[in-house]
Scaffold this motif. Structure first.
Motif, PDB file in Angstrom:
ATOM      1  N   VAL A   1       8.697   0.042  -4.024  1.00 17.11           N
ATOM      2  CA  VAL A   1       8.756   1.102  -5.039  1.00 17.11           C
ATOM      3  C   VAL A   1       7.489   1.175  -5.879  1.00 17.11           C
ATOM      4  CG1 VAL A   1      11.268   1.079  -5.167  1.00 17.11           C
ATOM      5  CG2 VAL A   1       9.953  -0.393  -6.687  1.00 17.11           C
ATOM      6  N   GLU A   2       6.564   0.246  -5.657  1.00 17.54           N
ATOM      7  CA  GLU A   2       5.282   0.335  -6.345  1.00 17.54           C
ATOM      8  C   GLU A   2       4.430   1.461  -5.768  1.00 17.54           C
ATOM      9  OE1 GLU A   2       1.319  -2.456  -7.148  1.00 17.54           O
ATOM     10  OE2 GLU A   2       3.085  -3.297  -6.169  1.00 17.54           O
ATOM     11  N   HIS A   3       4.618   1.742  -4.473  1.00 19.35           N
ATOM     12  CA  HIS A   3       3.772   2.746  -3.810  1.00 19.35           C
ATOM     13  C   HIS A   3       4.542   3.699  -2.891  1.00 19.35           C
ATOM     14  CE1 HIS A   3       4.288  -0.072  -0.505  1.00 19.35           C
ATOM     15  NE2 HIS A   3       3.728  -1.024  -1.246  1.00 19.35           N
ATOM     16  N   PHE A   4       5.796   3.375  -2.552  1.00 15.59           N
ATOM     17  CA  PHE A   4       6.645   4.202  -1.686  1.00 15.59           C
ATOM     18  C   PHE A   4       5.998   4.478  -0.321  1.00 15.59           C
ATOM     19  CE2 PHE A   4       8.083   5.202  -5.999  1.00 15.59           C
ATOM     20  CZ  PHE A   4       9.454   5.063  -5.871  1.00 15.59           C
ATOM     21  N   ASP A   5       5.305   3.488   0.209  1.00 11.11           N
ATOM     22  CA  ASP A   5       4.573   3.639   1.471  1.00 11.11           C
ATOM     23  C   ASP A   5       5.067   2.578   2.450  1.00 11.11           C
ATOM     24  OD1 ASP A   5       2.738   3.619   3.577  1.00 11.11           O
ATOM     25  OD2 ASP A   5       1.024   4.071   2.292  1.00 11.11           O
ATOM     26  N   ALA A   6       5.902   2.983   3.421  1.00 15.07           N
ATOM     27  CA  ALA A   6       6.490   2.031   4.360  1.00 15.07           C
ATOM     28  C   ALA A   6       5.431   1.367   5.231  1.00 15.07           C
ATOM     29  CB  ALA A   6       7.530   2.729   5.227  1.00 15.07           C
ATOM     30  N   ASP A   7       4.448   2.136   5.689  1.00 14.31           N
ATOM     31  CA  ASP A   7       3.398   1.564   6.536  1.00 14.31           C
ATOM     32  C   ASP A   7       2.620   0.489   5.781  1.00 14.31           C
ATOM     33  OD1 ASP A   7       4.088   3.171   8.671  1.00 14.31           O
ATOM     34  OD2 ASP A   7       2.596   4.710   8.215  1.00 14.31           O
ATOM     35  N   ARG A   8       2.345   0.745   4.524  1.00 15.76           N
ATOM     36  CA  ARG A   8       1.642  -0.253   3.724  1.00 15.76           C
ATOM     37  C   ARG A   8       2.497  -1.508   3.542  1.00 15.76           C
ATOM     38  NH1 ARG A   8      -0.572   0.375  -2.576  1.00 15.76           N
ATOM     39  NH2 ARG A   8      -0.704  -1.876  -2.966  1.00 15.76           N
TER      40      ARG A   8
END
Length: 320
Positions: free
Chosen positions: A90-97
């Motif tokens: 939830v810090e960036h909402f980026d699954a790939d990251r």
């Protein structure tokens, strides 16, 4: 408190030392009768929480655990005997990251020679639902890291955290009661009030489950641990909240469309789909439904129930 600097004590590297899960892990290990050296990772050593950890004897390492900082990430785990790993979707909402950073942590721990890894994983919702619910990125990304960890050859255990009890009073969370014109409170969710979810006071209790794994007579390699204080129906959660606070509070089931409209204001568009899928997934499959709960006798103490958590909270900002 048994945090020590003695070389004979195992060195446990803890990611997110000043966060909810990592902080809970350190507290639980500090409360153990067994001695530990603890190395805590944070991005900001000036935080009050970091300064308190230093007072406890924790070695604080300031580091950003990102792909671009790979060499330093590897160095940070050097000499560790065990590691607790967690990522923050939830810090960036980026699954790939999240997947890339989770794999980086595992690679770094493997290179360090550590022989016990505990990972804060997530339920493989897409797999369990046979591809029906594919937007639970914050679970599926962690589940992919779990697969990678189990294939790495390191002794590896996944400890899944249940629904955070802290999400109840947290600002702008969907379980947060909203004040009505008549002074009563309403909790809206696109699920039946009879839907049962596992709940965990993560700050107080998550570390208990990690400690139990680390101190097991035989490290339970390959296992998944479900960390929760109790399983409770949503309607019962709200009824207990009303009884504890003395405020009129009711649960109302709303449509998926209404729910999406509500949450769209404070999460990215793709995560609106994720939150909608969570609701439907929980009703159809449940959360942690296939996991055998950890026997309370194996834990250092009994984790809190939802009611016990609610009784000690300061709800004044909610009622203002």
């Amino acid at each position: 408190m048994t945090i020590t600097q003695a070389p004979s004590a195992p060195l446990v590297a803890v990611v997110g030392a000043t966060g909810r899960q990592g902080g809970s892990v350190i507290k639980a290990l500090a409360d153990s009768e067994k001695p530990y050296r603890i190395r805590g990772f944070t991005r900001d050593a000036t935080k009050p929480a970091a300064k308190e950890l230093v007072k406890l004897g924790v070695e604080i390492v300031v580091i950003s655990l990102v792909i671009e900082n790979k060499d330093n990430v590897y160095k940070a785990f050097a000499g560790a005997d065990a590691a607790f790993l967690v990522t923050n979707y939830v810090e960036h909402f980026d699954a790939d990251r999240e997947i890339a950073e989770g794999k980086l942590l595992i690679d770094a721990v493997k290179a360090s020679g550590a022989m016990r890894v505990i990972w804060s994983g997530g339920e493989p919702a897409s797999q369990i639902s046979g591809g029906k619910y594919v937007h639970l990125y914050h679970w599926d990304s962690k589940a992919l890291v779990t697969q990678y960890g189990r294939a790495s050859g390191i002794p590896f255990v996944e400890v899944q955290a249940a629904h955070y009890a802290q999400n109840g009073p947290a600002p702008r969370m969907t379980l947060r009661p909203s004040k009505q014109d008549d002074g009563s409170f309403l909790v809206c969710w696109p699920m039946k009030p009879t839907t049962v979810i596992p709940v965990l006071d993560v700050v107080h209790d998550y570390g208990l489950f990690v400690r139990q794994v680390l101190e097991a007579p035989v490290f339970p390699n390959g296992s998944t641990v479900a960390a929760y204080g109790e399983k409770i129906a949503l309607g019962d959660m709200v009824a207990q909240f009303a009884e504890i606070t003395g405020k009129k509070c009711v649960f109302q089931q709303i449509s998926i469309e209404e729910f999406q409209s509500e949450v769209r204001a404070f999460v990215p568009p793709h995560f609106v789909l994720a939150m909608a899928d969570v609701s439907q997934y929980l009703e159809e499959y449940g959360h942690m439904a296939g996991h055998t709960p950890t026997s309370p006798e194996l834990l250092a103490r009994r984790p809190r129930t939802w009611a016990e958590f609610a009784k000690i909270q300061d709800w004044s900002s909610l009622f203002a």
